[in-house]
Design a protein around this motif. Structure first.
Motif, mmCIF file in Angstrom:
data_model
loop_
_atom_site.group_PDB
_atom_site.id
_atom_site.type_symbol
_atom_site.label_atom_id
_atom_site.label_comp_id
_atom_site.label_asym_id
_atom_site.label_seq_id
_atom_site.Cartn_x
_atom_site.Cartn_y
_atom_site.Cartn_z
ATOM 1 N N LEU A 27 0.816 -1.208 0.000
ATOM 2 C CA LEU A 27 0.000 0.000 0.000
ATOM 3 C C LEU A 27 0.851 1.259 0.000
ATOM 4 C CD1 LEU A 27 -2.878 1.254 0.149
ATOM 5 C CD2 LEU A 27 -2.602 1.303 2.623
ATOM 6 N N HIS A 30 2.191 1.904 -3.393
ATOM 7 C CA HIS A 30 1.068 2.179 -4.301
ATOM 8 C C HIS A 30 0.563 3.617 -4.110
ATOM 9 C CE1 HIS A 30 -2.180 1.208 -7.008
ATOM 10 N NE2 HIS A 30 -3.116 1.380 -6.094
ATOM 11 N N ALA A 67 -3.641 6.342 6.646
ATOM 12 C CA ALA A 67 -2.769 5.212 6.304
ATOM 13 C C ALA A 67 -1.320 5.539 6.646
ATOM 14 C CB ALA A 67 -2.910 4.853 4.825
ATOM 15 N N LEU B 31 -7.331 2.501 -5.204
ATOM 16 C CA LEU B 31 -7.248 1.273 -4.398
ATOM 17 C C LEU B 31 -7.981 0.115 -5.074
ATOM 18 C CD1 LEU B 31 -7.910 2.612 -0.755
ATOM 19 C CD2 LEU B 31 -5.710 2.050 -1.806
ATOM 20 N N LEU B 47 -13.551 -3.936 -1.301
ATOM 21 C CA LEU B 47 -12.184 -3.785 -1.803
ATOM 22 C C LEU B 47 -11.593 -5.172 -2.063
ATOM 23 C CD1 LEU B 47 -9.696 -1.917 -2.348
ATOM 24 C CD2 LEU B 47 -9.082 -2.251 0.044
ATOM 25 N N VAL B 53 -2.674 -3.239 -1.899
ATOM 26 C CA VAL B 53 -3.382 -2.781 -0.701
ATOM 27 C C VAL B 53 -2.909 -3.517 0.553
ATOM 28 C CG1 VAL B 53 -5.399 -1.988 -1.973
ATOM 29 C CG2 VAL B 53 -5.327 -4.348 -1.143
ATOM 30 N N PHE B 60 -4.452 -7.239 4.211
ATOM 31 C CA PHE B 60 -4.895 -5.879 3.882
ATOM 32 C C PHE B 60 -4.267 -4.917 4.885
ATOM 33 C CE2 PHE B 60 -8.208 -8.343 1.818
ATOM 34 C CZ PHE B 60 -8.552 -7.589 0.708
ATOM 35 N N HIS B 61 -3.752 -3.815 4.416
ATOM 36 C CA HIS B 61 -3.144 -2.772 5.261
ATOM 37 C C HIS B 61 -4.238 -2.088 6.070
ATOM 38 C CE1 HIS B 61 -0.913 0.868 6.346
ATOM 39 N NE2 HIS B 61 0.188 0.310 5.875
ATOM 40 N N ALA B 64 -5.780 0.714 4.308
ATOM 41 C CA ALA B 64 -6.783 0.409 3.284
ATOM 42 C C ALA B 64 -8.110 0.047 3.943
ATOM 43 C CB ALA B 64 -6.290 -0.738 2.400
ATOM 44 N N THR B 65 -8.020 -0.753 5.000
ATOM 45 C CA THR B 65 -9.213 -1.131 5.760
ATOM 46 C C THR B 65 -9.916 0.118 6.284
ATOM 47 O OG1 THR B 65 -8.062 -3.148 6.453
ATOM 48 C CG2 THR B 65 -9.991 -2.503 7.744
ATOM 49 N N ALA B 67 -9.555 3.214 5.190
ATOM 50 C CA ALA B 67 -9.980 4.136 4.129
ATOM 51 C C ALA B 67 -11.382 3.795 3.643
ATOM 52 C CB ALA B 67 -8.974 4.100 2.966
#
Lengths: 151, 151, 151, 151
Positions: A27, A30, A67, B31, B47, B53, B60-61, B64-65, B67
């Protein structure tokens, strides 16, 4: 940034351990984020402005702001952990204080309390434009240390 | 997902307003997130799993979770707002309960309390693999309604 | 309250363990709070209205609301712990949704996720007047299990 | 406490407004708390140790710690508000970092960001024993300004 030249640096071993872990976070690359400072109990992460990290008004998305704040805090905690351990975020809370605008944003994670099992960090995110730094988000995070053999 | 066929849908006007705003969020498309449901006071965002991500262990980061959780809550609040208003996240808190793994994750934002100025949402994120849904994150969020003419 | 007659009760041993601990909390008796229900992973605490628990407008003080919410969540977690352990609150977050008014308030702590080390609870506080129950506060709490021999 | 002699004081009008409001909070006097400092954007509240404010191990109860932290932050915000307004806590999050022990605890509320509608405060609570001050809790709080005529 002059301020950073005065910040204490972590040992080369710790810096390498943090940077290697960061480089494995899909991430972060990215999004276009990079580590700007690794000190004992303190890590800075910078995210340049680009359309891919915005919300509907063109500001940095709270998800992008969070993040890098979460990662900055996690790595700040990690700088104080022994080898053969990992860090996991238990929870965090973040206030979005102002629209996150600027050439880039910079997240600063700082350890407030480092315990045997749990670590608590302060999270700050600044919007940076030329010489101006504006606090755009402020938060608090709890992390847990995990021994690799236990996982 | 059978559950969703029984969920109440928002009016077409509200659905269009939410989808249009979502489509302007650069981060969400970057994403790879998409809206899965828009109901009155409730929005789901999905997602899919991909290397872009993840965090350092391939899950999952948390960023990202968070967001998609933040966006799901924000749009859940927005479904109940009148036209010519905007929604801004004031703050949120999220617990990462389990490693976020699965074919995809799904964030569900649900309005708990809708006031004149402030709205409070529950945030849930599920890791979904085949038929199994596992709660991987749970949070709470405060949002503010802004009149467009005031901005 | 009819609802409570249908709630599952914890074993007598667990109920005694919780009640004994509660009785040692000087603050709870000083405020006038009492346990209203002890179920597996769920505890209710009631606080009657009196001038000693108010803020400047005569509502229940957020500190009193939070105090019984924190205790309800802590004991909800504790119901699921083995003997010879203790529970400590790591952190909590609470939204005050409405002025806390009523004949009494009732805090409900419910375990969302029970892990080996950490437990996460949902916290709800209701203002109760005659037959009406109004959600006045909603929160989320992280707790840690401590083995007595480690302390 | 030497530190406090160097702290900036609020105007007498503001100090009186805060003290009057505090004196109407039944909970604060019931706990035995008192205001120790009122500065612009910063308020300190002290709570002496006594059995009535403890949890089951004899430490200060998290509810007592939180109650004075919440009040310190609320009054810190209130020092910056115009007359004929009120302050309400929207939400707060607090980490209990260490067992709260000492001759007394002292909560410090500090305004981080003061907006037209919302204010965000940092909350700190110290355990104080003789000359030692130990940070026992750290939190973050969101408050809303309410015009008295609107209520």
């Amino acid at each position: 940034m002059e301020e950073q030249t005065q910040l204490e640096e972590a040992t080369p071993e710790v810096q390498k351990r943090i940077q290697d872990s960061f480089d494995r976070q899909g991430l972060m690359s990215h999004l276009g984020a990079r580590i700007a400072h690794i000190g004992p109990g303190r890590v800075h992460i910078v995210l340049p402005s680009r359309p891919e990290v915005t919300q509907q008004h063109g500001y940095f998305h709270a998800g992008a702001t969070s993040a890098i704040a979460d990662s900055a805090g996690g790595y700040a905690a990690f700088t104080l952990f022994p080898e053969d351990t990992d860090v996991l975020t238990v929870e965090y809370k973040i206030n979005l204080l102002s629209p996150a605008v600027g050439d880039h944003i910079e997240a600063v994670g700082t350890v407030l309390k480092s315990g045997r099992t749990l670590t608590v960090c302060r999270l700050e995110v600044f919007g940076v434009q030329d010489d101006r730094r504006n606090l755009v988000a402020n938060g608090q995070q709890t992390l847990i240390r995990v021994n690799r053999t236990e996982r």
